[in-house]
Design a protein around this motif. Structure first.
Motif, PDB file in Angstrom:
ATOM      1  N   VAL A   1       0.846  -1.191   0.000  1.00  0.00           N
ATOM      2  CA  VAL A   1       0.000   0.000   0.000  1.00  0.00           C
ATOM      3  C   VAL A   1       0.881   1.239   0.000  1.00  0.00           C
ATOM      4  N   ALA A   2       0.460   2.252  -0.770  1.00  0.00           N
ATOM      5  CA  ALA A   2       1.196   3.515  -0.835  1.00  0.00           C
ATOM      6  C   ALA A   2       0.339   4.629  -0.257  1.00  0.00           C
ATOM      7  N   PHE A   3       0.941   5.413   0.623  1.00  0.00           N
ATOM      8  CA  PHE A   3       0.273   6.538   1.276  1.00  0.00           C
ATOM      9  C   PHE A   3       0.869   7.865   0.841  1.00  0.00           C
ATOM     10  N   PRO A   4       0.031   8.899   0.711  1.00  0.00           N
ATOM     11  CA  PRO A   4       0.540  10.265   0.615  1.00  0.00           C
ATOM     12  C   PRO A   4       0.663  10.814   2.035  1.00  0.00           C
ATOM     13  N   ALA A   5       1.031  12.066   2.162  1.00  0.00           N
ATOM     14  CA  ALA A   5       1.064  12.738   3.471  1.00  0.00           C
ATOM     15  C   ALA A   5      -0.333  13.312   3.721  1.00  0.00           C
ATOM     16  N   ILE A   6      -1.196  12.492   4.292  1.00  0.00           N
ATOM     17  CA  ILE A   6      -2.601  12.857   4.492  1.00  0.00           C
ATOM     18  C   ILE A   6      -2.725  14.098   5.363  1.00  0.00           C
ATOM     19  N   SER A   7      -3.590  15.007   4.946  1.00  0.00           N
ATOM     20  CA  SER A   7      -3.962  16.244   5.661  1.00  0.00           C
ATOM     21  C   SER A   7      -2.913  17.346   5.646  1.00  0.00           C
ATOM     22  N   THR A   8      -1.780  17.142   4.987  1.00  0.00           N
ATOM     23  CA  THR A   8      -0.723  18.162   5.049  1.00  0.00           C
ATOM     24  C   THR A   8      -0.826  19.225   3.966  1.00  0.00           C
ATOM     25  N   GLY A   9      -1.726  19.058   3.021  1.00  0.00           N
ATOM     26  CA  GLY A   9      -1.908  20.061   1.968  1.00  0.00           C
ATOM     27  C   GLY A   9      -2.854  21.145   2.429  1.00  0.00           C
ATOM     28  N   ILE A  10      -3.962  21.291   1.709  1.00  0.00           N
ATOM     29  CA  ILE A  10      -4.909  22.356   2.034  1.00  0.00           C
ATOM     30  C   ILE A  10      -5.573  22.177   3.396  1.00  0.00           C
ATOM     31  N   PHE A  11      -5.467  20.967   3.985  1.00  0.00           N
ATOM     32  CA  PHE A  11      -6.044  20.747   5.316  1.00  0.00           C
ATOM     33  C   PHE A  11      -5.140  21.277   6.432  1.00  0.00           C
ATOM     34  N   GLY A  12      -3.930  21.695   6.079  1.00  0.00           N
ATOM     35  CA  GLY A  12      -3.083  22.461   6.987  1.00  0.00           C
ATOM     36  C   GLY A  12      -2.366  21.742   8.105  1.00  0.00           C
ATOM     37  N   TYR A  13      -2.354  20.425   8.120  1.00  0.00           N
ATOM     38  CA  TYR A  13      -1.668  19.704   9.196  1.00  0.00           C
ATOM     39  C   TYR A  13      -0.167  19.905   9.027  1.00  0.00           C
ATOM     40  N   PRO A  14       0.546  20.358  10.063  1.00  0.00           N
ATOM     41  CA  PRO A  14       2.002  20.534   9.946  1.00  0.00           C
ATOM     42  C   PRO A  14       2.685  19.204   9.588  1.00  0.00           C
ATOM     43  N   VAL A  15       3.537  19.239   8.588  1.00  0.00           N
ATOM     44  CA  VAL A  15       4.141  18.025   8.050  1.00  0.00           C
ATOM     45  C   VAL A  15       4.903  17.231   9.111  1.00  0.00           C
ATOM     46  N   GLU A  16       5.686  17.904   9.938  1.00  0.00           N
ATOM     47  CA  GLU A  16       6.474  17.181  10.958  1.00  0.00           C
ATOM     48  C   GLU A  16       5.561  16.405  11.902  1.00  0.00           C
ATOM     49  N   GLU A  17       4.498  17.060  12.380  1.00  0.00           N
ATOM     50  CA  GLU A  17       3.555  16.399  13.294  1.00  0.00           C
ATOM     51  C   GLU A  17       2.825  15.265  12.597  1.00  0.00           C
ATOM     52  N   ALA A  18       2.388  15.509  11.357  1.00  0.00           N
ATOM     53  CA  ALA A  18       1.653  14.491  10.601  1.00  0.00           C
ATOM     54  C   ALA A  18       2.524  13.268  10.349  1.00  0.00           C
ATOM     55  N   ALA A  19       3.785  13.475  10.036  1.00  0.00           N
ATOM     56  CA  ALA A  19       4.705  12.365   9.786  1.00  0.00           C
ATOM     57  C   ALA A  19       4.878  11.516  11.049  1.00  0.00           C
ATOM     58  N   GLU A  20       4.996  12.170  12.188  1.00  0.00           N
ATOM     59  CA  GLU A  20       5.122  11.434  13.457  1.00  0.00           C
ATOM     60  C   GLU A  20       3.901  10.561  13.710  1.00  0.00           C
ATOM     61  N   VAL A  21       2.713  11.124  13.514  1.00  0.00           N
ATOM     62  CA  VAL A  21       1.469  10.367  13.715  1.00  0.00           C
ATOM     63  C   VAL A  21       1.415   9.196  12.737  1.00  0.00           C
ATOM     64  N   ALA A  22       1.725   9.463  11.472  1.00  0.00           N
ATOM     65  CA  ALA A  22       1.653   8.429  10.440  1.00  0.00           C
ATOM     66  C   ALA A  22       2.588   7.270  10.739  1.00  0.00           C
ATOM     67  N   LEU A  23       3.850   7.566  11.023  1.00  0.00           N
ATOM     68  CA  LEU A  23       4.825   6.498  11.234  1.00  0.00           C
ATOM     69  C   LEU A  23       4.591   5.757  12.547  1.00  0.00           C
ATOM     70  N   ARG A  24       4.144   6.449  13.565  1.00  0.00           N
ATOM     71  CA  ARG A  24       3.815   5.783  14.833  1.00  0.00           C
ATOM     72  C   ARG A  24       2.651   4.811  14.608  1.00  0.00           C
ATOM     73  N   THR A  25       1.631   5.251  13.882  1.00  0.00           N
ATOM     74  CA  THR A  25       0.470   4.403  13.635  1.00  0.00           C
ATOM     75  C   THR A  25       0.842   3.186  12.810  1.00  0.00           C
ATOM     76  N   VAL A  26       1.621   3.383  11.762  1.00  0.00           N
ATOM     77  CA  VAL A  26       2.055   2.273  10.915  1.00  0.00           C
ATOM     78  C   VAL A  26       2.862   1.266  11.736  1.00  0.00           C
ATOM     79  N   ARG A  27       3.773   1.758  12.546  1.00  0.00           N
ATOM     80  CA  ARG A  27       4.569   0.852  13.392  1.00  0.00           C
ATOM     81  C   ARG A  27       3.660   0.056  14.327  1.00  0.00           C
ATOM     82  N   ASP A  28       2.689   0.736  14.946  1.00  0.00           N
ATOM     83  CA  ASP A  28       1.797   0.070  15.893  1.00  0.00           C
ATOM     84  C   ASP A  28       0.898  -0.967  15.224  1.00  0.00           C
TER      85      ASP A  28
END
Length: 176
Positions: free
Chosen positions: A117-144
């Protein structure tokens, strides 16, 4: 950059999510109505063709954190998983909703027999989620979630810009 979490390989690459022919499912950073939009959603819909919108539209609207699955249509992938990320500062709690996007998308991929499965950086575009924070959430969730996956063996983050790639590589490097 690549890391293994059990039997699942997680990697970060710079590229176009619509050009991942070796991946079974791509994730669309969708809008609530699952319609063609801008950013990732627009690119995926343009590449997949009108059949994607026709199949997706009746599945909406979805709420932040939710995900639904369709066929890949004109894409080289068997599936498109549509996940609605939170609008930063508006949809709360942002972190839980963003994590739910990744968790629900992985569950759909796994349930449908996708090995990759391939993911983009969800919510980091026009939805305004800061990329650093979003990346942390994404990678933590994937690991879990990696240990519970039966079919998925490759999770690829396909980042459109260098800044996004670097943020996701930093988050991946710190996940143990």
């Amino acid at each position: 950059m690549k890391r293994k979490f059990g039997s699942v390989t997680v990697e970060c690459v710079l590229g176009d999510i619509t050009e991942q022919p070796d991946v079974d499912a791509v994730v669309n950073a969708a809008n609530a109505r699952l319609e063609t939009g801008g950013g990732v959603a627009g690119a995926i819909h343009r590449a997949a063709g009108p059949g994607l919108a026709a199949e997706a539209r009746p599945l909406g609207p979805i709420r932040p954190g939710e995900a639904v699955i369709t066929g890949g249509h004109g894409l080289p992938n068997g599936f498109v998983i549509h996940a609605l990320g939170p609008v930063y500062g508006q949809d709360r709690p942002e972190e839980e909703l963003l994590a739910a996007c990744y968790r629900n998308s992985l569950a759909l991929a796994d349930e449908n027999g996708a090995a990759s499965v391939a993911f983009p950086a969800i919510s980091t575009g026009i939805f305004g989620y800061p990329v650093e924070e979003a990346a942390e959430v994404a990678l933590r969730t994937v690991r879990d979630e990696a240990g519970d996956l039966r079919n998925v063996r490759l999770i690829r983050f396909v980042l459109f810009g260098q800044k996004d790639l670097e943020a996701h590589e930093r988050a991946l490097a710190t996940r143990s």
